[in-house]
Scaffold this motif. Sequence first.
Motif, mmCIF file in Angstrom:
data_model
loop_
_atom_site.group_PDB
_atom_site.id
_atom_site.type_symbol
_atom_site.label_atom_id
_atom_site.label_comp_id
_atom_site.label_asym_id
_atom_site.label_seq_id
_atom_site.Cartn_x
_atom_site.Cartn_y
_atom_site.Cartn_z
ATOM 1 N N GLU A 1 0.748 -1.321 0.050
ATOM 2 C CA GLU A 1 -0.077 -0.025 0.230
ATOM 3 C C GLU A 1 0.783 1.225 -0.181
ATOM 4 O OE1 GLU A 1 -4.152 -0.952 2.181
ATOM 5 O OE2 GLU A 1 -2.253 -1.433 3.406
ATOM 6 N N GLY A 2 1.968 1.264 0.525
ATOM 7 C CA GLY A 2 2.997 2.471 0.651
ATOM 8 C C GLY A 2 4.148 2.060 1.262
ATOM 9 N N SER B 1 2.686 6.371 -1.616
ATOM 10 C CA SER B 1 1.772 5.262 -1.994
ATOM 11 C C SER B 1 2.504 4.213 -3.102
ATOM 12 C CB SER B 1 0.383 5.897 -2.633
ATOM 13 O OG SER B 1 -0.205 6.833 -1.713
ATOM 14 N N GLY B 2 1.776 3.163 -2.739
ATOM 15 C CA GLY B 2 2.475 2.147 -3.675
ATOM 16 C C GLY B 2 1.352 1.533 -4.263
ATOM 17 N N LEU B 3 1.493 0.297 -5.098
ATOM 18 C CA LEU B 3 0.559 -0.190 -5.921
ATOM 19 C C LEU B 3 -0.860 -0.790 -5.424
ATOM 20 C CD1 LEU B 3 3.053 -2.039 -8.497
ATOM 21 C CD2 LEU B 3 1.844 0.241 -8.978
ATOM 22 N N ILE C 1 -1.711 -3.771 -3.969
ATOM 23 C CA ILE C 1 -2.099 -5.180 -4.196
ATOM 24 C C ILE C 1 -1.980 -5.772 -2.943
ATOM 25 C CG2 ILE C 1 -1.517 -7.141 -5.380
ATOM 26 C CD1 ILE C 1 -2.093 -4.978 -7.664
ATOM 27 N N PHE C 2 -1.065 -5.727 -2.121
ATOM 28 C CA PHE C 2 -0.763 -6.575 -0.903
ATOM 29 C C PHE C 2 -1.058 -5.302 0.399
ATOM 30 C CE2 PHE C 2 1.843 -9.055 -3.599
ATOM 31 C CZ PHE C 2 1.292 -10.296 -3.235
ATOM 32 N N LYS C 3 -2.011 -5.874 1.449
ATOM 33 C CA LYS C 3 -2.225 -5.056 2.522
ATOM 34 C C LYS C 3 -0.950 -4.851 3.192
ATOM 35 C CE LYS C 3 -4.828 -4.886 6.551
ATOM 36 N NZ LYS C 3 -3.902 -4.462 7.553
ATOM 37 N N GLY C 4 -0.679 -3.523 3.875
ATOM 38 C CA GLY C 4 0.518 -3.463 4.634
ATOM 39 C C GLY C 4 1.450 -2.467 3.960
ATOM 40 N N ARG C 5 2.515 -1.931 4.912
ATOM 41 C CA ARG C 5 3.408 -0.826 4.403
ATOM 42 C C ARG C 5 4.716 -1.073 4.700
ATOM 43 N NH1 ARG C 5 1.039 3.934 3.278
ATOM 44 N NH2 ARG C 5 3.037 5.027 3.875
ATOM 45 N N ILE C 6 5.427 -0.413 3.955
ATOM 46 C CA ILE C 6 7.145 -0.788 4.150
ATOM 47 C C ILE C 6 7.654 0.028 5.045
ATOM 48 C CG2 ILE C 6 9.129 -1.036 2.701
ATOM 49 C CD1 ILE C 6 6.799 -2.863 2.055
ATOM 50 N N THR D 1 5.269 -4.486 6.699
ATOM 51 C CA THR D 1 4.798 -4.628 8.182
ATOM 52 C C THR D 1 3.198 -4.551 7.922
ATOM 53 O OG1 THR D 1 4.813 -2.245 8.322
ATOM 54 C CG2 THR D 1 6.779 -3.411 9.221
ATOM 55 N N ASN D 2 2.631 -4.973 8.861
ATOM 56 C CA ASN D 2 1.279 -4.799 9.255
ATOM 57 C C ASN D 2 0.206 -5.691 8.014
ATOM 58 O OD1 ASN D 2 1.276 -3.515 11.705
ATOM 59 N ND2 ASN D 2 1.993 -1.831 10.442
ATOM 60 N N MET D 3 0.933 -6.857 7.490
ATOM 61 C CA MET D 3 0.231 -7.224 6.341
ATOM 62 C C MET D 3 -0.529 -8.329 6.832
ATOM 63 S SD MET D 3 3.127 -9.919 4.689
ATOM 64 C CE MET D 3 1.709 -10.230 3.437
ATOM 65 N N ALA D 4 -1.538 -8.643 5.634
ATOM 66 C CA ALA D 4 -2.713 -9.752 6.062
ATOM 67 C C ALA D 4 -1.857 -11.038 6.289
ATOM 68 C CB ALA D 4 -3.738 -9.570 4.960
ATOM 69 N N GLN D 5 -1.814 -11.918 7.223
ATOM 70 C CA GLN D 5 -1.275 -13.070 7.315
ATOM 71 C C GLN D 5 -1.927 -13.935 6.339
ATOM 72 O OE1 GLN D 5 1.379 -13.738 9.565
ATOM 73 N NE2 GLN D 5 0.976 -11.587 9.583
ATOM 74 N N GLN D 6 -2.860 -13.932 5.755
ATOM 75 C CA GLN D 6 -3.339 -14.922 4.560
ATOM 76 C C GLN D 6 -2.445 -14.697 3.299
ATOM 77 O OE1 GLN D 6 -5.182 -12.871 5.978
ATOM 78 N NE2 GLN D 6 -6.859 -11.849 4.410
ATOM 79 N N GLN D 7 -1.829 -13.670 3.295
ATOM 80 C CA GLN D 7 -1.051 -13.311 2.136
ATOM 81 C C GLN D 7 0.512 -13.690 2.293
ATOM 82 O OE1 GLN D 7 -1.777 -9.336 1.426
ATOM 83 N NE2 GLN D 7 -4.000 -9.557 0.823
#
Length: 206
Positions: free
Chosen positions: A85-86, A94-96, A98-103, A149-155
């Motif tokens: 996300e960013g 901001s990022g693309l 596709i995946f939930k979470g931030r760098i 960080t803070n990404m969706a665990q299913q991903q």
Amino acid sequence: MKIGVIDYGMGNLFSVEQALKRLNAEVIVTSDKAQLDQADALVLPGVGAFPDAMKRLQETDLINYIKKTKKPLLGICLGMQLLFEGSEEVMPTSGLGIFKGRIERFKGVSRIPHMGWNDLTLQQTPSWLQNKSLPKDQFVYFVHSFYATNMAQQQLVAAAQYEGVSVPGIVAKDNFTGMQFHPEKSGQFGVFLLREWANGVEETVC
């Protein structure tokens, strides 16, 4: 099988191209969307800073193309991070998405960047690794100061531990896969992962 390596001016294109060619893939390196349309799958490499990379994707008119693609797409290193996300690198960008979470930058560790060999632990098995015998040694080569960080665990497919920090190593969602490490520089296990991802692509297009 034809794989398109997205050239937006910030990737270690030669090493990725050569690694894919060693897998007997036909490789095209381009930013031309018409040529990328001819590929069976796409690779988004990346070396450098997140804001610069997003700016280059904007300048080459590739942001919406990547977000909307239905082709299998593999993001490598910064290329994986761009799929989130960013990022806070240099400045909030901001990022693309596709995946939930931030760098975010590593905190509370003795050395930045996280550089060198580290072992991966699978959290789940993606379709392209189903029924595969994994090598005993699962070490891959990382070079990065920022991580997801803070990404969706299913991903989350696989993670590495770095001084108590869980580092997402492989992520996957729908047709998108990301590898934080450099599979093309990660010895036999890196070659194995890249080959199995490519084989998975080939199975979907045959």
